[in-house]
Design an enzyme around this catalytic site. Structure first.
Site, PDB file in Angstrom:
ATOM      1  N   ASP A 136      -8.507   3.507   1.221  1.00  0.00           N
ATOM      2  CA  ASP A 136      -7.552   3.842   2.279  1.00  0.00           C
ATOM      3  C   ASP A 136      -8.323   4.385   3.482  1.00  0.00           C
ATOM      4  OD1 ASP A 136      -5.407   4.568   3.849  1.00  0.00           O
ATOM      5  OD2 ASP A 136      -4.488   5.867   2.341  1.00  0.00           O
ATOM      6  N   ARG A 139      -3.608  -0.442   5.304  1.00  0.00           N
ATOM      7  CA  ARG A 139      -4.168  -1.529   4.499  1.00  0.00           C
ATOM      8  C   ARG A 139      -3.267  -2.756   4.405  1.00  0.00           C
ATOM      9  NH1 ARG A 139      -5.458   2.253  -0.540  1.00  0.00           N
ATOM     10  NH2 ARG A 139      -3.592   3.200   0.356  1.00  0.00           N
ATOM     11  N   CYS A 185       0.860  -1.186   0.000  1.00  0.00           N
ATOM     12  CA  CYS A 185       0.000   0.000   0.000  1.00  0.00           C
ATOM     13  C   CYS A 185       0.898   1.237   0.000  1.00  0.00           C
ATOM     14  CB  CYS A 185      -0.989  -0.021   1.165  1.00  0.00           C
ATOM     15  SG  CYS A 185      -0.284   0.204   2.809  1.00  0.00           S
TER      16      CYS A 185
END
EC number: 3.1.3.48
Length: 138
Positions: free
Chosen positions: A111, A13, A7
């Protein structure tokens, strides 16, 4: 198989994905990285809370993606933009995919950074679903 989840900062994440995958894909080696991670930074408190709510393995501290990570058998990104950045910088080695694309789905992993704990829980559920499909496909 060695799988690396990617990420942006490796604090939200990809650490959640790492923890889920370590529980579901026990025969694989699981890592997570960030394109703009600060090495050694802790996982966000909200991500850690969601991980602990599900009694999952604690993820590693943040680490920036590097050329060494290209040795992974599979590199799974949270967004198409992450995938494009990796391919642009390192070339297409045939092992870099957006997670949703790899399991036959469409769309980015949202996100949760800066959102409420419920936003992190939604991200967790999205990742749980996709990694469940990854397990089924492997």
């Amino acid at each position: 198989m060695r799988i690396t989840f990617v990420c942006t900062g490796n604090t939200c994440r990809s650490p959640i994905a790492e923890s889920i995958a370590k529980k579901m894909l026990v025969d694989d080696t699981i890592n997570s990285r960030g394109l703009f991670a600060i090495d050694g930074q802790s996982v966000s408190p909200e991500s850690l809370e969601v991980i602990m709510e599900h009694n999952l393995p604690e993820p590693t501290v943040a680490k920036q993606f590097s050329e060494k990570d290209l040795n992974s058998d599979l590199i799974l990104t949270m967004t198409d933009m992450h995938k494009q950045q990796l391919v642009s910088h390192y070339g297409d080695n045939g092992r870099i995919y957006q997670l949703s694309e790899y399991v036959g789905e469409i769309g980015d992993i949202v996100d949760p950074f800066g959102g409420s704990i419920d936003t992190y829980r939604q991200t967790f559920e999205q990742l749980l679903y996709l990694i469940g499909k990854l397990r089924t496909n492997s």
